[in-house]
Design an enzyme around this catalytic site. Structure first.
Site, mmCIF file in Angstrom:
data_model
loop_
_atom_site.group_PDB
_atom_site.id
_atom_site.type_symbol
_atom_site.label_atom_id
_atom_site.label_comp_id
_atom_site.label_asym_id
_atom_site.label_seq_id
_atom_site.Cartn_x
_atom_site.Cartn_y
_atom_site.Cartn_z
ATOM 1 N N HIS A 102 25.712 37.400 36.987
ATOM 2 C CA HIS A 102 24.563 36.569 36.602
ATOM 3 C C HIS A 102 25.047 35.229 36.047
ATOM 4 C CE1 HIS A 102 22.186 40.546 35.782
ATOM 5 N NE2 HIS A 102 22.348 40.306 37.059
HETATM 6 C C1 LIG Z 1 26.702 41.375 43.434
HETATM 7 C C2 LIG Z 1 25.475 40.754 42.831
HETATM 8 C C3 LIG Z 1 24.431 41.578 42.396
HETATM 9 C C4 LIG Z 1 23.293 41.013 41.805
HETATM 10 N N1 LIG Z 1 22.242 41.821 41.463
HETATM 11 C C5 LIG Z 1 21.068 41.253 41.054
HETATM 12 C C6 LIG Z 1 19.907 42.044 40.847
HETATM 13 O O1 LIG Z 1 19.900 43.260 41.064
HETATM 14 N N2 LIG Z 1 18.783 41.417 40.413
HETATM 15 C C7 LIG Z 1 18.737 40.060 40.168
HETATM 16 O O2 LIG Z 1 17.694 39.561 39.732
HETATM 17 N N3 LIG Z 1 19.828 39.293 40.378
HETATM 18 C C8 LIG Z 1 20.970 39.847 40.841
HETATM 19 N N4 LIG Z 1 22.050 39.054 41.101
HETATM 20 C C9 LIG Z 1 21.937 37.605 40.849
HETATM 21 C C10 LIG Z 1 21.135 36.907 41.951
HETATM 22 O O3 LIG Z 1 21.635 37.270 43.215
HETATM 23 C C11 LIG Z 1 21.233 35.394 41.727
HETATM 24 O O4 LIG Z 1 20.662 35.095 40.472
HETATM 25 C C12 LIG Z 1 20.509 34.601 42.796
HETATM 26 O O5 LIG Z 1 20.997 34.901 44.078
HETATM 27 C C13 LIG Z 1 20.691 33.112 42.517
HETATM 28 O O6 LIG Z 1 20.016 32.383 43.500
HETATM 29 P P1 LIG Z 1 20.395 30.868 43.806
HETATM 30 O O7 LIG Z 1 19.445 30.394 44.832
HETATM 31 O O8 LIG Z 1 20.497 30.148 42.528
HETATM 32 O O9 LIG Z 1 21.882 30.863 44.384
HETATM 33 P P2 LIG Z 1 22.698 31.776 45.397
HETATM 34 O O10 LIG Z 1 22.002 33.048 45.677
HETATM 35 O O11 LIG Z 1 24.079 31.811 44.866
HETATM 36 O O12 LIG Z 1 22.682 30.950 46.752
HETATM 37 C C14 LIG Z 1 23.328 29.724 46.908
HETATM 38 C C15 LIG Z 1 23.717 29.551 48.371
HETATM 39 O O13 LIG Z 1 24.100 28.192 48.564
HETATM 40 C C16 LIG Z 1 25.243 28.129 49.378
HETATM 41 N N5 LIG Z 1 25.978 26.889 49.029
HETATM 42 C C17 LIG Z 1 26.539 26.605 47.840
HETATM 43 N N6 LIG Z 1 27.100 25.382 47.860
HETATM 44 C C18 LIG Z 1 26.905 24.893 49.102
HETATM 45 C C19 LIG Z 1 27.286 23.681 49.737
HETATM 46 N N7 LIG Z 1 27.978 22.725 49.085
HETATM 47 N N8 LIG Z 1 26.935 23.492 51.037
HETATM 48 C C20 LIG Z 1 26.223 24.453 51.702
HETATM 49 N N9 LIG Z 1 25.847 25.627 51.141
HETATM 50 C C21 LIG Z 1 26.183 25.844 49.853
HETATM 51 C C22 LIG Z 1 26.021 29.381 49.018
HETATM 52 O O14 LIG Z 1 26.909 29.737 50.063
HETATM 53 C C23 LIG Z 1 24.908 30.401 48.784
HETATM 54 O O15 LIG Z 1 24.611 31.125 49.948
HETATM 55 C C24 LIG Z 1 23.204 39.597 41.653
HETATM 56 C C25 LIG Z 1 24.251 38.773 42.091
HETATM 57 C C26 LIG Z 1 25.368 39.337 42.681
HETATM 58 C C27 LIG Z 1 26.465 38.423 43.150
#
Ligand SMILES: Cc1cc2nc3c(=O)[nH]c(=O)nc-3n(C[C@H](O)[C@H](O)[C@H](O)COP(=O)(O)OP(=O)(O)OC[C@H]3O[C@@H](n4cnc5c(N)ncnc54)[C@H](O)[C@@H]3O)c2cc1C
Length: 490
Positions: free
Chosen positions: A427
């Site tokens: 997280h």
């Molecule tokens: C193993 C694991 C288990 C989890 N379990 C839970 C759960 O059960 N419940 C829950 O609420 N949360 C959980 N989380 C947390 C949750 O997945 C994250 O809070 C959420 O995915 C965040 O969303 P986001 O859009 O901020 O970023 P992310 O999901 O991290 O997505 C960002 C995306 O942007 C892409 N990216 C980054 N930089 C660039 C760039 N420069 N150019 C192009 N693409 C780029 C990345 O490759 C990625 O695919 C878990 C996380 C993990 C890793």
């Protein structure tokens, strides 16, 4: 609006020349996928760019080593450096973290939202403003409780908590259960590639996977977005508006590389987590046992407890702090489970970019009070596990003897050792906080970057402080709210 069929989906390979779009969304995790879908559905010309591959949710077995290779950044874990380093995990594929996570859903607790209103002056967080976004996202991803009994490993912790008189709950997940389902596995896991990404593509949005954006540069009419495709091709896009949705580490890294730095990357927060592997006398684990769903919230938000994925590779990884007892896994894995204690602290970390290095430098400096809280968490976790019949406990502290009886709990020092405690987190948030408090925030309350025109953030970076609960429910609701605000629909 004309809906496209799957064969019309616009998913690009390596571009051979410059591209142009009204809106570029960088990153396709929950923040980016929701932003891209809502904007495309409103008729905007949107290009969604993702560094990782575009794969089906079931391209590999969930929680397997294959999944780590295909869908995790750096094939698994990256360290945040500090007196006690914290290994963190990020998704890197279309759908981001939603493709690899357990799907455990919470809304942002009211107390936490009140804190953000008070300390960061965030607008639009009252129940009357935000609940509509929680409700809409819950419907879109089918947030539901299990139809049948929870996995035994999960119930073990639940029962241990109840025996101690502590509050424990089943946490709902984003999972569509079949009608009349009796088993937790009767249904389909949801993720961005099963929900908002198809909606985005059906509405005529264009996706460019396997492309890493390196820099944003402002020019007279908008933004020049540059990066590299996996095959080495240079990628250049002209855009009127950019949404950075790369997650709590990659969004600040991209903005810092682009020379945008006001309150960016200076206030990273996370949930430091310790683990204890438990062996019971009865069978609690089996292949494909499903995701443990109980969490103990008696001491929340300071301390929360749960059961982790406990498949064989995860058990082997968890036991690396106990090399003399590795055979336990081989001989006893059906009786073993991994449990965690997670803390919420005010400690902040930083993200820096280093010239010529691909990855950002992440620092997170846990202090003595944090290590004491982690120790308290480990002790309470062990107490619950003994209460529910554990025969041996293996804490994630290098060199610490296993704990065979409740009397051995004195082996847990009042403060966990900085250099030897194996800490991790899944997280990450708060690296570009939102709000109207100019001194503390990187964006306004709706993700517009304070010092820039036509640049927005919509991902976990915006979450002002550690929420003390699984964060994706918050990321989704704020992304929806921000997209509707951008479209003038709020
Ligand atoms: C193993 C694991 C288990 C989890 N379990 C839970 C759960 O059960 N419940 C829950 O609420 N949360 C959980 N989380 C947390 C949750 O997945 C994250 O809070 C959420 O995915 C965040 O969303 P986001 O859009 O901020 O970023 P992310 O999901 O991290 O997505 C960002 C995306 O942007 C892409 N990216 C980054 N930089 C660039 C760039 N420069 N150019 C192009 N693409 C780029 C990345 O490759 C990625 O695919 C878990 C996380 C993990 C890793």
């Amino acid at each position: 609006m004309k809906k496209l069929s799957k064969k019309d989906y616009k998913v690009l390979g390596a571009p051979t020349g410059p591209l142009r779009a009204e809106v570029v969304v960088i990153g396709s995790g929950p923040g980016g996928a929701i932003t891209a879908a809502l904007l495309a559905e409103a008729g905007q010309d949107v290009l969604l760019i993702e560094e990782g591959q575009y794969l089906e949710l079931e391209s590999c077995e969930a929680f397997s080593l294959d999944e780590m290779v295909q869908k995790y950044r750096n094939g698994g874990i990256t360290p945040a450096l500090g007196p006690a380093s914290v290994a963190y995990v990020e998704g890197k594929c279309v759908g981001g973290g939603s493709e690899i996570n357990s799907g455990l859903y919470h809304r942002t607790p009211l107390k936490i939202r009140e804190r953000w209103q008070k300390e960061f002056n965030v607008e639009g967080l009252d129940d009357s403003d935000i609940n509509q976004h929680f409700e809409a996202c819950e419907k879109d991803v089918d947030v539901s409780l299990l139809p049948g009994k929870a996995p035994k490993a999960s119930l073990k912790l639940h029962n241990g908590a109840l025996k101690r008189g502590w509050k424990s709950m089943e946490v709902p997940r984003w999972y569509k259960y079949a009608k009349g389902a009796k088993l937790p596995t009767d249904g389909k896991r949801k993720s961005m590639t099963r929900t908002y990404i198809p909606r985005f593509l059906k509405s005529g949005g264009t996706m460019l996977p396997e492309t890493r954006i390196m820099r944003l540069k402002r020019h007279t009419k908008g933004w020049r977005v540059t990066g590299t495709h996996k095959n080495g091709a240079h990628v250049e896009i002209e855009a009127d508006v950019v949404f950075s949705c790369g997650g709590a580490i990659q969004t600040p890294a991209l903005l810092l590389r682009s020379g945008i730095n006001y309150n960016i990357g200076q206030s990273l927060q996370l949930h430091p987590t310790v683990k204890v592997t438990a062996r019971f006398s009865d069978v609690i684990n089996q292949p494909g046992m499903g995701v443990p769903v109980h969490q103990v919230k008696e001491f929340s938000p300071d301390l929360s407890f749960g059961c982790s994925i406990s498949s064989l590779p995860y058990l082997e990884l968890a036991m690396t702090d106990h090399p003399w007892h590795m055979r336990e896994v081989e001989e006893n894995w059906p009786r073993m489970g991994i449990y965690y204690g997670m803390i919420t602290t005010n400690t902040v970390g930083t993200i820096r970019t280093v010239p010529f290095f691909k990855d950002a430098l992440v620092r997170y400096k846990l202090n003595k009070a944090d290590m004491r809280l982690l120790s308290d968490g480990m002790r309470k976790l062990c107490e619950m596990l003994f209460e529910t019949g554990a025969q041996a406990l293996f804490p994630s502290v290098r060199g610490m003897e296993p704990i065979w009886t409740p009397e051995n709990l004195s082996r847990i020092p009042a403060m966990l050792p900085f250099g030897k405690t194996n800490l991790m987190t899944i997280h990450l948030f708060s690296s570009c906080p939102m709000g109207e408090h100019i001194g503390r925030t990187a964006t306004n309350s709706f993700g517009k970057v304070r010092t820039q025109k036509d640049l927005y953030i919509s991902d976990a970076s915006l979450i002002c402080t550690a929420p003390g609960v699984n964060p994706q429910g918050s990321v989704m609701a704020y992304a929806r709210r921000n997209a509707l605000k951008f479209l003038g629909k709020l």
